[in-house]
Design a protein around this motif. Sequence first.
Motif, PDB file in Angstrom:
ATOM      1  N   UNK A 136       0.816  -1.211   0.000  1.00 46.78           N
ATOM      2  CA  UNK A 136       0.000   0.000   0.000  1.00 46.78           C
ATOM      3  C   UNK A 136       0.852   1.264   0.000  1.00 46.78           C
ATOM      4  N   UNK A 137       2.109   1.136   0.359  1.00 52.79           N
ATOM      5  CA  UNK A 137       2.999   2.269   0.521  1.00 52.79           C
ATOM      6  C   UNK A 137       3.808   2.112   1.795  1.00 52.79           C
ATOM      7  N   UNK A 191       2.738  14.113   3.481  1.00 47.00           N
ATOM      8  CA  UNK A 191       2.293  12.725   3.602  1.00 47.00           C
ATOM      9  C   UNK A 191       0.785  12.681   3.795  1.00 47.00           C
ATOM     10  N   UNK A 192       0.182  11.564   3.485  1.00 46.74           N
ATOM     11  CA  UNK A 192      -1.175  11.316   3.955  1.00 46.74           C
ATOM     12  C   UNK A 192      -1.119  11.004   5.448  1.00 46.74           C
ATOM     13  N   UNK A 193      -2.177  11.356   6.158  1.00 40.15           N
ATOM     14  CA  UNK A 193      -2.292  11.002   7.572  1.00 40.15           C
ATOM     15  C   UNK A 193      -3.706  10.492   7.830  1.00 40.15           C
ATOM     16  N   UNK A 194      -3.787   9.321   8.447  1.00 41.48           N
ATOM     17  CA  UNK A 194      -5.069   8.749   8.863  1.00 41.48           C
ATOM     18  C   UNK A 194      -5.043   8.609  10.376  1.00 41.48           C
ATOM     19  N   UNK A 195      -6.039   9.159  11.044  1.00 41.28           N
ATOM     20  CA  UNK A 195      -6.117   9.029  12.497  1.00 41.28           C
ATOM     21  C   UNK A 195      -7.388   8.310  12.907  1.00 41.28           C
ATOM     22  N   UNK A 236      -4.894   7.950  -3.093  1.00 39.76           N
ATOM     23  CA  UNK A 236      -3.943   7.496  -4.107  1.00 39.76           C
ATOM     24  C   UNK A 236      -2.550   7.835  -3.602  1.00 39.76           C
ATOM     25  N   UNK A 237      -1.800   6.822  -3.185  1.00 35.96           N
ATOM     26  CA  UNK A 237      -0.507   7.056  -2.548  1.00 35.96           C
ATOM     27  C   UNK A 237       0.467   7.766  -3.494  1.00 35.96           C
ATOM     28  N   UNK A 238       0.225   7.689  -4.800  1.00 36.70           N
ATOM     29  CA  UNK A 238       1.086   8.364  -5.770  1.00 36.70           C
ATOM     30  C   UNK A 238       1.016   9.886  -5.623  1.00 36.70           C
ATOM     31  N   UNK A 239      -0.024  10.373  -4.976  1.00 33.38           N
ATOM     32  CA  UNK A 239      -0.163  11.816  -4.801  1.00 33.38           C
ATOM     33  C   UNK A 239       0.864  12.386  -3.821  1.00 33.38           C
TER      34      UNK A 239
END
Length: 258
Positions: A136-137, A191-195, A236-239
């Motif tokens: 997934x990254x 980075x993306x961040x998910x909490x 989209x992890x490519x972002x």
Amino acid sequence: MKIASIQMSVIEGDKAATIEKAAARIQTCADADLIMLPEMWNLGFLSFDAYATEAEEKNGPTLTMLCSMAEKTNSWLHSGSFVEKEGANLYNSSYLISPQGKIAGSYRKIHLFGFNSKETQILTPGDAVSVVDTPLGKIGMATCFDLRFPELFRKMVDKGAELFLVCSAWPYPRLEAWQMLNRVRAMENQCFLVSSNSVGMNRGVQFVGHSMVADPWGVVMAGGGDEETVIRTEIDIKKVAAARETFPGLAGRVDWLN
């Protein structure tokens, strides 16, 4: 990548029932690629009197259930955190579990919380930054109070992190700080961040919820209020690479300050 962040409350004084509740919530997220839970969801963060008696070793009921559910849903699963016992020490521990039900990585909370809290008295802090390379990254893990320490997130970026997963038990009245720090940690590290934050009451204290998914620009893609819910979105992890190329903010770091 489909994200599901489970925002739930503890059934105070009934760990077994709370574990069953979490399993049921995870099952509803079976269509997600990545599922995550809050900090200390099986006891309640403020249940300090139960930490020692309810601490589990790695093969305990909490992680056993989570590994089973990861395999059952065929999803990557962030365990949230629980009190883990190793030797004479207790830790605030998190695990990242693969869709095959195998442990892919772990993290022990480094910055323990001492303000109106007994965490610093009971637990031993972790001593390692965790970034896990997955299909997934590259995923970095942090827990609650860690959000206030940007150097940890920089260390994760140095290890290649593209996505931060932050489990938490963040209480009222510090809602604005929670919302701000989620977005800033995502933005400043591109980075993306998910909490996943706790909700409901524990030992007379209410947690703020407002779990979220923030993109590499610090924009909130999805979020919740202060009630039980599942926050869902797709990323989209490519972002991450695209954001860093469009605005190379990280490239401006000065080496001697690091």
